[in-house]
Design a protein around this motif. Structure first.
Motif, PDB file in Angstrom:
ATOM      1  N   HIS A  22      -4.984  12.671   4.841  1.00 21.36           N
ATOM      2  CA  HIS A  22      -4.990  11.678   3.755  1.00 21.36           C
ATOM      3  C   HIS A  22      -6.072  10.615   3.974  1.00 21.36           C
ATOM      4  O   HIS A  22      -5.805   9.410   4.004  1.00 21.36           O
ATOM      5  N   LEU A  23      -7.310  11.081   4.059  1.00 25.79           N
ATOM      6  CA  LEU A  23      -8.442  10.195   4.310  1.00 25.79           C
ATOM      7  C   LEU A  23      -9.181   9.762   3.047  1.00 25.79           C
ATOM      8  O   LEU A  23     -10.123   8.989   3.124  1.00 25.79           O
ATOM      9  N   GLY A  24      -8.751  10.256   1.884  1.00 22.98           N
ATOM     10  CA  GLY A  24      -9.518  10.066   0.659  1.00 22.98           C
ATOM     11  C   GLY A  24      -9.984   8.646   0.399  1.00 22.98           C
ATOM     12  O   GLY A  24     -11.153   8.405   0.102  1.00 22.98           O
ATOM     13  N   ALA A  25      -9.068   7.682   0.493  1.00 24.68           N
ATOM     14  CA  ALA A  25      -9.422   6.289   0.198  1.00 24.68           C
ATOM     15  C   ALA A  25      -9.515   5.444   1.462  1.00 24.68           C
ATOM     16  O   ALA A  25      -9.507   4.224   1.390  1.00 24.68           O
ATOM     17  N   SER A  26      -9.608   6.109   2.608  1.00 24.94           N
ATOM     18  CA  SER A  26      -9.599   5.384   3.884  1.00 24.94           C
ATOM     19  C   SER A  26     -10.994   4.910   4.269  1.00 24.94           C
ATOM     20  O   SER A  26     -11.599   5.410   5.214  1.00 24.94           O
ATOM     21  N   ASN A  38     -14.934   5.407  -5.573  1.00 28.24           N
ATOM     22  CA  ASN A  38     -16.149   5.848  -4.890  1.00 28.24           C
ATOM     23  C   ASN A  38     -15.823   6.508  -3.558  1.00 28.24           C
ATOM     24  O   ASN A  38     -16.443   7.504  -3.176  1.00 28.24           O
ATOM     25  N   ALA A  39     -14.835   5.968  -2.848  1.00 28.85           N
ATOM     26  CA  ALA A  39     -14.450   6.559  -1.560  1.00 28.85           C
ATOM     27  C   ALA A  39     -13.959   7.991  -1.752  1.00 28.85           C
ATOM     28  O   ALA A  39     -14.339   8.893  -0.996  1.00 28.85           O
ATOM     29  N   VAL A  40     -13.130   8.215  -2.767  1.00 25.94           N
ATOM     30  CA  VAL A  40     -12.607   9.558  -3.002  1.00 25.94           C
ATOM     31  C   VAL A  40     -13.709  10.481  -3.513  1.00 25.94           C
ATOM     32  O   VAL A  40     -13.768  11.658  -3.160  1.00 25.94           O
ATOM     33  N   ASP A  72     -10.767  -3.079   0.697  1.00 26.99           N
ATOM     34  CA  ASP A  72     -11.147  -4.404   0.185  1.00 26.99           C
ATOM     35  C   ASP A  72     -11.060  -4.432  -1.341  1.00 26.99           C
ATOM     36  O   ASP A  72     -10.475  -5.365  -1.925  1.00 26.99           O
ATOM     37  N   ASN A  73     -11.640  -3.437  -1.997  1.00 24.45           N
ATOM     38  CA  ASN A  73     -11.655  -3.400  -3.464  1.00 24.45           C
ATOM     39  C   ASN A  73     -10.247  -3.353  -4.039  1.00 24.45           C
ATOM     40  O   ASN A  73      -9.941  -4.025  -5.038  1.00 24.45           O
ATOM     41  N   ARG A  88       0.849  -1.184   0.000  1.00 18.95           N
ATOM     42  CA  ARG A  88       0.000   0.000   0.000  1.00 18.95           C
ATOM     43  C   ARG A  88       0.891   1.243   0.000  1.00 18.95           C
ATOM     44  O   ARG A  88       1.215   1.775  -1.025  1.00 18.95           O
ATOM     45  N   SER A  89       1.348   1.675   1.179  1.00 20.46           N
ATOM     46  CA  SER A  89       2.094   2.926   1.253  1.00 20.46           C
ATOM     47  C   SER A  89       3.563   2.769   1.597  1.00 20.46           C
ATOM     48  O   SER A  89       4.301   3.754   1.625  1.00 20.46           O
ATOM     49  N   ALA A  90       4.032   1.560   1.851  1.00 21.28           N
ATOM     50  CA  ALA A  90       5.430   1.353   2.236  1.00 21.28           C
ATOM     51  C   ALA A  90       6.371   1.886   1.161  1.00 21.28           C
ATOM     52  O   ALA A  90       6.155   1.680  -0.033  1.00 21.28           O
TER      53      ALA A  90
END
Length: 388
Positions: free
Chosen positions: A270-274, A84-86, A280-281, A37-39
């Motif tokens: 940085h909550l956009g996709a949180s 959709n989250a963003v 899951d997607n 993910r972000s590593a």
């Protein structure tokens, strides 16, 4: 056995898709594939076992793409999986930028112990009055998976929506409401709209695209939303515009030392996709991409190699995957070696992307490791796999 290493916590909705011939490993040097993910991976060294890296998300600035391409490591991402989250948080930011919601909440908390708070709130609320978004002009910069959803949602909310994207794909265009006006000039868009939101990837070509000229063109009172990347906006130019009042509010998902000093900002961590659904997607998409490449050699949604897909190898056929540089006569050299080995080509797909290229070949019968070695010896070949 194929081994998968997770550099971050990856949703089990993805890792549970791995069949019996796959196994999770804590040893990154043993891994055939990596899920991340972000590593940060720029300082990592990769073993010869590593075939692919799949980012469970859209941005890939934490991965050394060119070095991976040179080493024959395919890097995937999950475009649209978190769209959709963003989209939802962008719509929320539109409303936060229009009404004094945050300021009103802060006021009630500051006056929580006042027994006369209800009466005083009626007087205080005047300072938090805002405006409605209905009928206002929204400019959407970037009409990919996220931008298209934002544009369509804004149309449904009664906004007058304008879109800018010189590289919009045919597939994306089909998903955009016909009510969205197409604009071909970014500065013109910035000077037209009450609200602006940016949804483009962070690349050298997009760094600072919201520059001093674009900011200077914005109407007094503009609200600017950034849920893509901090590097897309010239922070000095934005800070000046906020101080002058030309930009009324800058709402960003990226906390930097510079932006935290700016006036009239709302900064999110940085909550956009949180969201659980987005995680899951993204994990599901990344895991499927990884397996399809390892098992079948198919490349979908790679960011450093071209898309090439040939389905599942037919029973009894061979399949050869060759990652190589985009240089003249490469396909000719590959087919010459196969002809010399007596291998008949049943199907072949080849595509290039910048300096990288990929050739996927099905033969009437499997070939031996000697053919693989001969192919690997061609100058410019980065990796050869005999898949079937």
């Amino acid at each position: 056995m194929n081994y998968i290493h997770c550099l971050n916590n990856i949703s089990t909705k993805g890792t549970n898709l791995l069949p019996d011939e796959y196994q999770l490993t804590d040893d990154v040097d043993q891994a055939t594939g990596i899920l991340v993910r972000s590593a940060k991976m720029h300082d990592m060294e990769f073993s010869d076992n590593l075939l692919a890296i799949a980012r469970a998300g859209a941005g890939v600035n934490n991965i050394p793409l060119e070095r991976c391409a040179d080493e024959g490591i395919v890097v995937f991402n999950a475009p649209g999986a978190n769209a959709n989250a963003v989209k939802e948080i962008t719509i929320a930011a539109l409303l936060l930028g229009s009404r004094g919601i945050v300021e009103g909440i802060d006021w009630t908390r500051a006056n929580a112990d006042d027994p006369d708070i209800a009466k005083k709130a009626e007087k205080a609320k005047k300072q938090f009055a805002g405006r409605e978004i209905l009928g206002k002009k929204l400019g959407v910069i970037g009409l990919g998976a996220i931008g298209a959803k934002v544009a369509n949602a804004a149309v449904d909310l009664g906004m007058d929506v304008y879109g800018y994207d010189p590289y919009v794909s045919v597939k994306a265009a089909w998903n955009i409401s016909s009510a969205v006006h197409h604009v071909t000039d970014l500065v013109e868009l910035c000077g037209t709209c009450d609200y602006l939101t940016i949804h483009v990837p962070a690349m050298p070509s997009t760094k600072g695209m919201i520059n001093a000229e674009a900011v200077a063109a914005m109407q007094p009172g503009t609200v600017f939303l950034n849920f893509s990347r901090d590097t897309l906006v010239d922070e000095d130019a934005m800070a000046d515009a906020l101080a002058e009042g030309r930009v009324a509010r800058y709402i960003t998902d990226f906390a930097t030392p510079t932006v935290m000093k700016m006036e009239h900002t709302l900064v999110l961590p940085h909550l956009g996709a949180s969201t659980a659904e987005a995680e899951d997607n993204c994990a599901i998409m990344a895991t499927n991409e990884l397996m399809d490449y390892i098992d079948n050699g198919n490349i979908t949604n790679s960011v450093n190699f071209p898309a090439v897909s040939a389905g599942v190898p037919a029973e009894g056929n061979g399949r050869i995957a060759v990652l190589h540089g985009n240089v003249p006569n490469m396909v000719g050299q590959i087919t010459a070696i196969l002809a010399e080995a007596g291998a008949n080509i049943a199907n072949m797909a080849n595509a290039s992307r910048g300096e990288a290229a990929y050739t996927l070949i099905d033969t009437d019968a499997p070939v031996d490791d000697g053919v693989r070695a001969d192919l690997a010896a061609i100058e410019g070949v980065r990796r050869v796999r005999i898949i079937a």
